[in-house]
Every structure is written in structure tokens, then in C-alpha cells.
Design an enzyme around this catalytic site. Structure first.
Site, PDB file in Angstrom:
ATOM      1  N   CYS A 142       0.832  -1.216   0.000  1.00  0.00           N
ATOM      2  CA  CYS A 142       0.000   0.000   0.000  1.00  0.00           C
ATOM      3  C   CYS A 142       0.864   1.263   0.000  1.00  0.00           C
ATOM      4  O   CYS A 142       1.577   1.514  -0.955  1.00  0.00           O
ATOM      5  CB  CYS A 142      -0.992  -0.038   1.158  1.00  0.00           C
ATOM      6  SG  CYS A 142      -2.382   1.103   0.904  1.00  0.00           S
ATOM      7  N   HIS A 235      -4.328  -4.439   0.117  1.00  0.00           N
ATOM      8  CA  HIS A 235      -4.097  -5.003   1.449  1.00  0.00           C
ATOM      9  C   HIS A 235      -4.593  -6.448   1.522  1.00  0.00           C
ATOM     10  O   HIS A 235      -5.532  -6.755   2.263  1.00  0.00           O
ATOM     11  CB  HIS A 235      -4.824  -4.177   2.508  1.00  0.00           C
ATOM     12  CG  HIS A 235      -4.127  -2.936   2.927  1.00  0.00           C
ATOM     13  ND1 HIS A 235      -2.972  -2.946   3.685  1.00  0.00           N
ATOM     14  CD2 HIS A 235      -4.416  -1.635   2.682  1.00  0.00           C
ATOM     15  CE1 HIS A 235      -2.584  -1.700   3.911  1.00  0.00           C
ATOM     16  NE2 HIS A 235      -3.428  -0.889   3.307  1.00  0.00           N
ATOM     17  N   GLU A 237      -3.398  -8.742   3.121  1.00  0.00           N
ATOM     18  CA  GLU A 237      -3.177  -9.267   4.474  1.00  0.00           C
ATOM     19  C   GLU A 237      -4.329  -8.953   5.418  1.00  0.00           C
ATOM     20  O   GLU A 237      -4.378  -9.495   6.535  1.00  0.00           O
ATOM     21  CB  GLU A 237      -1.872  -8.692   5.045  1.00  0.00           C
ATOM     22  CG  GLU A 237      -1.974  -7.288   5.625  1.00  0.00           C
ATOM     23  CD  GLU A 237      -1.966  -6.166   4.604  1.00  0.00           C
ATOM     24  OE1 GLU A 237      -1.935  -4.981   5.004  1.00  0.00           O
ATOM     25  OE2 GLU A 237      -1.987  -6.465   3.400  1.00  0.00           O
ATOM     26  N   ARG A 249     -15.228   2.996  12.274  1.00  0.00           N
ATOM     27  CA  ARG A 249     -14.380   4.026  12.894  1.00  0.00           C
ATOM     28  C   ARG A 249     -14.619   5.376  12.259  1.00  0.00           C
ATOM     29  O   ARG A 249     -14.789   6.389  12.958  1.00  0.00           O
ATOM     30  CB  ARG A 249     -12.914   3.623  12.742  1.00  0.00           C
ATOM     31  CG  ARG A 249     -11.900   4.641  13.275  1.00  0.00           C
ATOM     32  CD  ARG A 249     -10.552   4.414  12.639  1.00  0.00           C
ATOM     33  NE  ARG A 249     -10.594   4.650  11.200  1.00  0.00           N
ATOM     34  CZ  ARG A 249      -9.665   4.218  10.341  1.00  0.00           C
ATOM     35  NH1 ARG A 249      -8.652   3.493  10.767  1.00  0.00           N
ATOM     36  NH2 ARG A 249      -9.784   4.492   9.052  1.00  0.00           N
TER      37      ARG A 249
END
Length: 302
Positions: A142, A235, A237, A249
Site C-alpha cells: 500500500c 491489502h 493481508e 471508525r
């Protein structure tokens, strides 16, 4: 063979509960095997979570792998306990004379900043240069990928009109590259970013090869032709619920944001995240560890 991590690392308990073979340092010491040494420069704010995500993907390899966790000396993390950092992390000055089989440089939530305004940019540039001579292969993720492309090749990032947020389909462009061996023609990768890399800029660099691209998320996977540098704009992962937590959030902070695309599925009236990327993510990390690190690294660094 298992991954070799400190006995008290929080990720250990999670990985063992998932049947990922973990070996502590004491047991590994008695095996007559030269483990792979991987250094992880962790720039993400939630460091324990990132540790677990990365170790999970590298944990079911037939290779014994030893990890060193690194943080910039010129930046004080705010979201991880100092005790954890002091116990499990080191800084570049302590390892710069060593050589490593592989390196991972994570993303960081600082896309809004020009690279030169990042507090640890000078230190990161030194690490980038060091990696070319002291690491067999480096995987950039990223923002780490964007920063690496900028430092090594002068490729600039472009600000998007809105956050790229969701799970996107990608088309494989180079089927014979070892990094994507076993991949299907189309696969999914999560993205969460405000900036992008122009594929036309990448095409001007003869040392780079684009392996995958998405109609909606742009270029995703880039490899240098000497296989020493991998750049991954997404991403893979991420855990199944990571995008959900980022979304909740931002809503709690009254940040205007759309739900992550291609991610939630209505099941019995509930919007639940669906993981479409885990298999390819595991295969990607295993291919990197095997073909780009293990198969290429010298048994003894000189």
C-alpha cells in the site's frame, strides 16, 4: 516447518488457535536448519494486529522463518504500548550491518502528506537504499509500495477524488511470473486508500513489470524484473473484518464515507463481510517466500 516467533508475542496465541504451526525460539535453536530471516518494517498504527495478519500469511510454509520487527527511530508510535515496542521491536541502526533474506514494508495512514513531509522520510530513504544491497527481496504494501516506487523510480502518487474502499476484482496480466503461479485469471484484493499510481507512468520504467490491474482499483501488483522489489497497492493481508472496522471508525468520527464496495453481504437481514481474497493472499505470500526469497537467497550471506 513453522514460523519462529518470540514466546510472548501476542500474535502467538491467535495463530496457534488457528492451527498455524508456531515454534518458539528455544525449540527452533535445537533444529539443525538455517531459517529464513525476514525483517518487517511495521508502519501501521495497530502494530499487533498487523503483526498477526502478516505472520498468519507466512505461517503455513514448509520453511522455518525467523522475524525481526522494525520501527523508525525518528517516529514515536502512539497506538501501541511502549512495553510491546521495547520487547519486540528494534530500529534500523541496530540491524543495518546485517543481511536479510526478505523484507516487508507495510502501509501507513499518511497518504495526505507529501513524502518529504513524513517525519521519518529521510530514515525510510536510507532503509530503501539499504534493502537493495542487504535484502534478497522486499515486499512493499500500500503506502509502502507508493513510497518505494517514488524513491526508487520517481513515480508520483495521484490523489483520488474519493477514497478507494472495498474489495475489487483484478485481472492477471502476466500468467507465467512465479509470484502469481497458481493464480486464477481473476482474483480479489481489498483496498483502502486515497491515492493511486498511474499505470502509464509504470510503463515508462523498463525495470518494472505490471502483473495485475483492476478496472475499478487500478494497478495492483508490480514486480521489478530482477525480482528484488515487489510493490502491492492493496491489502491482501487484511482480516475479514478489517474494512468493517475502518468503516465503523470513520462513521463514529462523522467522516463522510461510503460503505466498502463488494464487501458486505446481506445474510438474514444482517450486513456481514465476506472474505473473497484469503486464498489468493496466502498463495501470493507463499510464492514470494518460496520463489523470491528461499530459492534466491544464499545459504550464507557474505
Amino acid at each position: 516447518m513453522p514460523i519462529n516467533i518470540p514466546i510472548d508475542l501476542p500474535a502467538r496465541r491467535i495463530l496457534e488457535s488457528e492451527n498455524i504451526f508456531v515454534m518458539d525460539e528455544k525449540r527452533a535453536f535445537h533444529q539443525d536448519i538455517r531459517p529464513l530471516n525476514i525483517v518487517i518494517l511495521n508502519l501501521m498504527p495497530q502494530k499487533i494486529r498487523t503483526e498477526t495478519q502478516l505472520l498468519r500469511l507466512l505461517g503455513n510454509s514448509p520453511l522455518q522463518v525467523y522475524f525481526t520487527f522494525l520501527i523508525p527511530a525518528t517516529h514515536a508510535p502512539k497506538n501501541t504500548a511502549r512495553q510491546h515496542l521495547e520487547q519486540f521491536y528494534t530500529t534500523f541502526s541496530a540491524i543495518k550491518d546485517r543481511k536479510f533474506d526478505g523484507m516487508i514494508i507495510t502501509g501507513a495512514p499518511i497518504e495526505h502528506l507529501p513524502y518529504e513531509n513524513v517525519s521519518y522520510w529521510n530514515e525510510l530513504k536510507e532503509i530503501f537504499d539499504w534493502s537493495k544491497t542487504h535484502v534478497t527481496s522486499t515486499l512493499h504494501i500500500c503506502w509502502g509500495a507508493q513510497a518505494g516506487l517514488y524513491h526508487h523510480y520517481g513515480i508520483r502518487k495521484a490523489k483520488l477524488s474519493k477514497k478507494l474502499f472495498g474489495v475489487f476484482e483484478h485481472k492477471l496480466l502476466q500468467k507465467n511470473e512465479r509470484l502469481v503461479r497458481g493464480f486464477e485469471e481473476f482474483f480479489y484484493v481489498p483496498h483502502s486508500r486515497h491515492t493511486d499510481i498511474n499505470i502509464d507512468d509504470l510503463k515508462t520504467i523498463s525495470q518494472l513489470q505490471v502483473l495485475s490491474v483492476s478496472e475499478d482499483a487500478g494497478v495492483c501488483l508490480i514486480v521489478s524484473k530482477d525480482e528484488k522489489q515487489i510493490f502491492l497497492t492493496g491489502h491482501p493481508e487484511y482480516d475479514t473484518d478489517t474494512l468493517k472496522e475502518e468503516y465503523e471508525r470513520d462513521l463514529a468520527k462523522n467522516i463522510e464515507i461510503d460503505p466498502p464496495l463488494n464487501y458486505f453481504k446481506d445474510i438474514d437481514g444482517r450486513a456481514l463481510p465476506i472474505n473473497r481474497w484469503k486464498a489468493h493472499a496466502t498463495l501470493l505470500f507463499m510464492n514470494w517466500l518460496n520463489y523470491y526469497v528461499y530459492q534466491e537467497t544464499p545459504y550464507e550471506w557474505k
